[in-house]
Design a protein around this motif. Structure first.
Motif: not given
Length: 232
Positions: A11-13, A24-25, A99-105, A183-185
């Motif tokens: 869904r995210a992709m 891009a987003v 990064a920053g997408k809750a559904e892809m944490k 995991a932040d970078t």
């Protein structure tokens, strides 16, 4: 990978349309300046023997860290992205896309941890090394001395509350020391990571128990400044 997790990734992709659209987003700063390396979604070999960093880091710690923790992130990531457009992306692209997408944490955590560990092993070398003239000049410019920079790295690493990382990164040519959690970078902030020190407890607990400062003292002489110079 569960059906629900697979649907979340797809869904995210689908919203992004493709890996390129997903990037891009993301952060405009990251898009403009972050490197687009092509690290594969496969664990690279250690750049030295497991006992090569001893006594600073024991072979037991290296084996456990590399073959359990590091390998586990690649295994988990493969389960999460198989059958999605991200399956053919580089680690850097997966990190920036998620990064920053809750559904892809979960995707972000495993991809970023895999990538962070890649750099951690590359940030160390058995006998240490010296920076290039260009990096040495930048260190003097931005920190006053290499010793002062190492002091800032130590402060960032020891002062990081809980699990995370201490980094030397380049931000539009300027050197910066920073700490990140979990995991932040710096990659997601548009910076180029040059060196990283792992301060998750699995990096040092078998050798130093809770003495993180002793771990820092032991590994500073092993930092691979020549490798950082190439990335700089």
């Amino acid at each position: 990978m569960s059906t629900s997790n697979r649907r979340e990734v797809l869904r995210a992709m689908a919203v992004a349309g493709s890996v390129g659209a997903a990037l891009a987003v993301g952060s405009e700063t990251a898009q403009a300046t972050a490197p687009r390396s092509r690290s594969p979604q496969t664990q690279p070999p250690l750049p030295y023997a497991p006992d090569a960093l001893a006594p600073a880091i024991s072979a037991r710690t290296v084996d456990f860290h590399y073959n359990k923790h590091h390998k586990g992130y690649f295994t988990n990531l493969a389960k999460l992205v198989t059958g999605t457009p991200l399956a053919s992306a580089s680690l850097e692209e997966v990190v920036l896309a998620s990064a920053g997408k809750a559904e892809m944490k979960a995707v972000f955590n495993n991809a970023a941890q895999a990538l962070n560990h890649n750099l951690y092993w590359q940030s160390l070398t058995p006998k240490g090394s010296a920076p290039s003239d260009a990096l040495a000049a930048a260190i003097i410019r931005d920190f006053g001395s290499k010793a002062a920079l190492e002091g800032e790295l130590t402060k960032a690493a020891v002062g990081q509350f809980g699990s995370g990382w201490a980094w030397l990164a380049a931000d539009a040519g300027k050197l910066k020391v920073l700490a990140t959690m979990n995991a932040d970078t710096p990659l997601t902030q548009g910076m180029t990571p040059l060196l990283v020190i792992d301060v998750w407890e699995h990096a040092y607990y078998l050798d130093e128990q809770n003495r993180r400062a002793d771990y820092l003292t032991a590994i500073l002489p092993l930092l691979d400044w020549a490798g950082a110079s190439l990335r700089f």
